[in-house]
Write a protein that holds these residues in place. Structure first.
Motif, PDB file in Angstrom:
ATOM      1  N   CYS A 121       0.846  -1.194   0.000  1.00 33.65           N
ATOM      2  CA  CYS A 121       0.000   0.000   0.000  1.00 33.65           C
ATOM      3  C   CYS A 121       0.876   1.236   0.000  1.00 33.65           C
ATOM      4  O   CYS A 121       2.091   1.167   0.233  1.00 33.65           O
ATOM      5  N   GLN A 122       0.236   2.362  -0.284  1.00 35.26           N
ATOM      6  CA  GLN A 122       0.959   3.616  -0.279  1.00 35.26           C
ATOM      7  C   GLN A 122       0.192   4.575   0.633  1.00 35.26           C
ATOM      8  O   GLN A 122      -1.024   4.697   0.516  1.00 35.26           O
ATOM      9  N   GLU A 140      -3.702   3.838   0.134  1.00 34.77           N
ATOM     10  CA  GLU A 140      -4.007   3.316  -1.192  1.00 34.77           C
ATOM     11  C   GLU A 140      -3.578   1.869  -1.253  1.00 34.77           C
ATOM     12  O   GLU A 140      -2.451   1.545  -0.862  1.00 34.77           O
ATOM     13  N   ASN A 141      -4.452   1.019  -1.753  1.00 32.85           N
ATOM     14  CA  ASN A 141      -4.098  -0.393  -1.909  1.00 32.85           C
ATOM     15  C   ASN A 141      -3.402  -0.582  -3.257  1.00 32.85           C
ATOM     16  O   ASN A 141      -4.027  -0.489  -4.307  1.00 32.85           O
ATOM     17  N   PHE A 149      -7.824  -1.982   7.685  1.00 33.80           N
ATOM     18  CA  PHE A 149      -6.973  -1.258   8.633  1.00 33.80           C
ATOM     19  C   PHE A 149      -7.821  -0.352   9.523  1.00 33.80           C
ATOM     20  O   PHE A 149      -8.983  -0.071   9.226  1.00 33.80           O
ATOM     21  N   ASN A 150      -7.202   0.103  10.610  1.00 37.36           N
ATOM     22  CA  ASN A 150      -7.771   1.134  11.475  1.00 37.36           C
ATOM     23  C   ASN A 150      -6.789   2.299  11.511  1.00 37.36           C
ATOM     24  O   ASN A 150      -5.609   2.147  11.144  1.00 37.36           O
ATOM     25  N   PRO A 265      -8.040  -3.708  -4.018  1.00 34.11           N
ATOM     26  CA  PRO A 265      -6.893  -3.317  -4.840  1.00 34.11           C
ATOM     27  C   PRO A 265      -7.237  -2.128  -5.738  1.00 34.11           C
ATOM     28  O   PRO A 265      -8.366  -2.029  -6.238  1.00 34.11           O
ATOM     29  N   ASP A 266      -6.301  -1.236  -5.908  1.00 39.48           N
ATOM     30  CA  ASP A 266      -6.463  -0.029  -6.737  1.00 39.48           C
ATOM     31  C   ASP A 266      -7.472   0.967  -6.178  1.00 39.48           C
ATOM     32  O   ASP A 266      -7.923   1.856  -6.908  1.00 39.48           O
ATOM     33  N   HIS A 267      -7.850   0.800  -4.948  1.00 38.32           N
ATOM     34  CA  HIS A 267      -8.740   1.778  -4.307  1.00 38.32           C
ATOM     35  C   HIS A 267      -7.996   2.431  -3.149  1.00 38.32           C
ATOM     36  O   HIS A 267      -6.944   1.967  -2.729  1.00 38.32           O
ATOM     37  N   ALA A 268      -8.601   3.515  -2.661  1.00 42.27           N
ATOM     38  CA  ALA A 268      -7.961   4.254  -1.571  1.00 42.27           C
ATOM     39  C   ALA A 268      -9.012   4.709  -0.572  1.00 42.27           C
ATOM     40  O   ALA A 268     -10.212   4.762  -0.892  1.00 42.27           O
TER      41      ALA A 268
END
Ligand code: TA6
Length: 278
Positions: A121-122, A140-141, A149-150, A265-268
């Motif tokens: 992730c970023q 971002e995944n 996550f939390n 994936p590809d989402h944030a």
């Protein structure tokens, strides 16, 4: 403008523009102060005993909790660092610019995976110092599997006297950490007379801090699922980087994700906290 200073091996950014001044530590991407020029009153509290040399997380300002909140990650207490591993690493400046709205700085951590969180992730953190202070933590995944996550923007707000402080804007029920997560109704009026450690499940969009019946600061949250309210009260005496009476001058109002957000994936997903001087 932004000036860069080094002290005890840590880099600090000093922001000064038409609206406000702010000090930011690259250790933890930690906003330490926000002083609007309209009244010169720092809206954030920083412990006089805070470690500013990278030895420990910084007590005060806006700690970033990620990718878990407290010890709450399905592991034994103390096994993993409390509140995750972003607040104890040195971040990089991705970009910085003075705009009409204020000074905008984007920081990125050196690493966003580690023990307890092995995902691609970023993470980035955008700070805007203007009439308001706005901070956004974006996750971002970049991998091929979803992850959960939390997080929290664990802000310590400065109040002149906690006994004369009231907050408004939170409704519904909260989970009380001090009583084994008992579910209780949110008090009204919401005032403080002892140790407080609460996860409010109501994702209040706006919380106002009143000191002596005067509105001082509005805390606006986005992308969160809960608001955490914390004051250690007499427990401050056992916190090494806080003095026994430090609790009188601070109140944590935290824009939090405590029920887990899953990113495909590809989402944030972003959480934002906006601090408005009133
Ligand atoms: O946000 C509330 C809380 O999780 C409390 O339970 C208290 O421990 C506080 O954060 C401070 O945590 P820290 O690890 O910074 O000492």
């Amino acid at each position: 403008s932004i000036s860069v200073e080094e002290s005890s091996g840590i880099t600090f950014l000093q922001v000064d523009n038409a609206f406000a001044t702010s000090r930011i530590s690259l250790f933890g991407a930690h906003v330490l102060s926000f002083v609007p020029k309209s009244d010169n009153v720092d809206r954030l509290w920083l412990s006089p005993h805070a470690f500013l040399n990278g030895e420990r997380p910084i007590r005060g300002g806006i700690p970033i909790c990620w990718p878990w909140f407290a010890d709450n990650h399905g592991r034994e207490k103390g096994e993993l660092p409390a509140h995750g591993f972003l607040r104890t690493q040195t971040w990089q400046i991705q970009s910085s610019e003075d705009t009409e709205a204020g000074t905008r700085i984007v920081l990125t951590p050196n690493f966003s995976r580690g023990e307890g969180f092995e995902y691609d992730c970023q993470v980035s953190y955008e700070i805007l110092v203007g009439e308001q202070l706005s901070v956004t933590l974006k996750t971002e995944n970049t991998g091929i599997v979803p992850f959960t996550f939390n997080a929290a923007l664990h802000s310590y707000f400065a109040v002149e006297s906690i006994g004369k402080t009231e907050i408004t804007g939170i409704e519904g029920e909260y989970k009380d950490k001090l009583e084994d997560w008992a579910i209780k109704p949110t008090p009204s009026p919401y005032v403080f007379s002892g140790e407080t450690d609460r996860i409010h499940q109501h994702a209040a969009p706006d919380v106002t801090i009143d000191v002596e019946n005067t509105a001082l600061t509005r805390v606006t949250s986005m992308g969160h699922d809960s608001i955490v309210v914390w004051n250690p009260w007499q427990g401050a005496a056992s916190i090494a980087d806080m003095d026994a009476f430090g609790y009188r001058h601070m109140l944590c109002i935290e824009t939090s994700v405590t029920n887990g957000v899953t990113i495909e994936p590809d989402h944030a997903h972003s959480i934002t906290q906006i601090v408005t001087p009133l």
